[in-house]
Design an enzyme around this catalytic site. Sequence first.
Site, PDB file in Angstrom:
ATOM      1  N   ASP A 106       0.836  -1.202   0.000  1.00  0.00           N
ATOM      2  CA  ASP A 106       0.000   0.000   0.000  1.00  0.00           C
ATOM      3  C   ASP A 106       0.872   1.254   0.000  1.00  0.00           C
ATOM      4  O   ASP A 106       2.037   1.202   0.405  1.00  0.00           O
ATOM      5  CB  ASP A 106      -0.887   0.035   1.255  1.00  0.00           C
ATOM      6  CG  ASP A 106      -1.847  -1.142   1.302  1.00  0.00           C
ATOM      7  OD1 ASP A 106      -2.153  -1.689   0.227  1.00  0.00           O
ATOM      8  OD2 ASP A 106      -2.278  -1.496   2.418  1.00  0.00           O
TER       9      ASP A 106
HETATM   10  N1  URA Z   1      -1.281  -5.994   3.758  1.00  0.00           N
HETATM   11  C1  URA Z   1      -1.739  -4.724   3.867  1.00  0.00           C
HETATM   12  O1  URA Z   1      -2.749  -4.473   4.491  1.00  0.00           O
HETATM   13  N2  URA Z   1      -1.034  -3.755   3.252  1.00  0.00           N
HETATM   14  C2  URA Z   1       0.116  -3.962   2.578  1.00  0.00           C
HETATM   15  O2  URA Z   1       0.718  -3.015   2.055  1.00  0.00           O
HETATM   16  C3  URA Z   1       0.579  -5.292   2.480  1.00  0.00           C
HETATM   17  C4  URA Z   1      -0.125  -6.282   3.088  1.00  0.00           C
END
Ligand code: URA
Length: 259
Positions: A106
């Site tokens: 993310d």
């Molecule tokens: N899980 C999440 O919630 N965010 C990420 O960036 C990776 C795994």
Amino acid sequence: MAEIRLDKFLANRSSYSRNDVKLILKKGAVKVDGITEYNSSRKINPDLQEVSCYDKKILSGSHVYILINKPVGYICATEDKIHKTVLELVPDKLKIKGLFPAGRLDIDSTGLVLLTDDGELAHKMLAPKSHVPKYYLVKLKNNLQESDIKKLAEGVILSDGTACLSAQAQALQDNYVLICLHEGKYHQVKRMFASLENHVELLHRIAIGGLILPENLALGEHLEILHKDVEIMLKSERFQVIYEQIMKRFSSYWINKRF
Ligand code: URA
């Protein structure tokens, strides 16, 4: 690799177009085996000859693999009109055509991302049935309870009813947790902890398979690796082994200051 025209090789292995390559050659910036080459149609064998551009070696391997330690604010995409992409963390000389992030973090997550032009390898790493383990260091709002570790191991159910595979977790200090997932659903770590009525404040991917983010690779930095190193990413190490290696390599100081 068979013989290939020098301009084609350079255009394939860099961000330069065929026209740019011709100009660079005219300027005398390209060397083959240490000798300046001006002829764009010259045939070379990249496996046997060393090509450099502005004295930087152009890699001859058939694929490129780059680890990055993604900072907050970058998205895992090749282009975007609004946000910075992880490709912007790679210097131009490594930005070959077809380079893409194999997997996503993310925008507000940090840590290990592999960039490659090797679609086959990326598929092996990302295909749901390959279950390549991914390790995240997570800072939670509230303490992780023993009962949460048990629920994660049994497989939690997300708020939309999605069932998660078993995940191993280990509480560290100061609400930090190491968690290992064998799948990669959208916002999965955040949603898993939300289902346990907790909240993820920081999320850092620290390892994929048996490959742990090198400790000297600061946020925003990149490191070119070889195919044989990438193979380690496809290996499934025991959680305890990776946990101990991470704890040995990264002191709590590192966790608090760098993550
Ligand atoms: N899980 C999440 O919630 N965010 C990420 O960036 C990776 C795994």
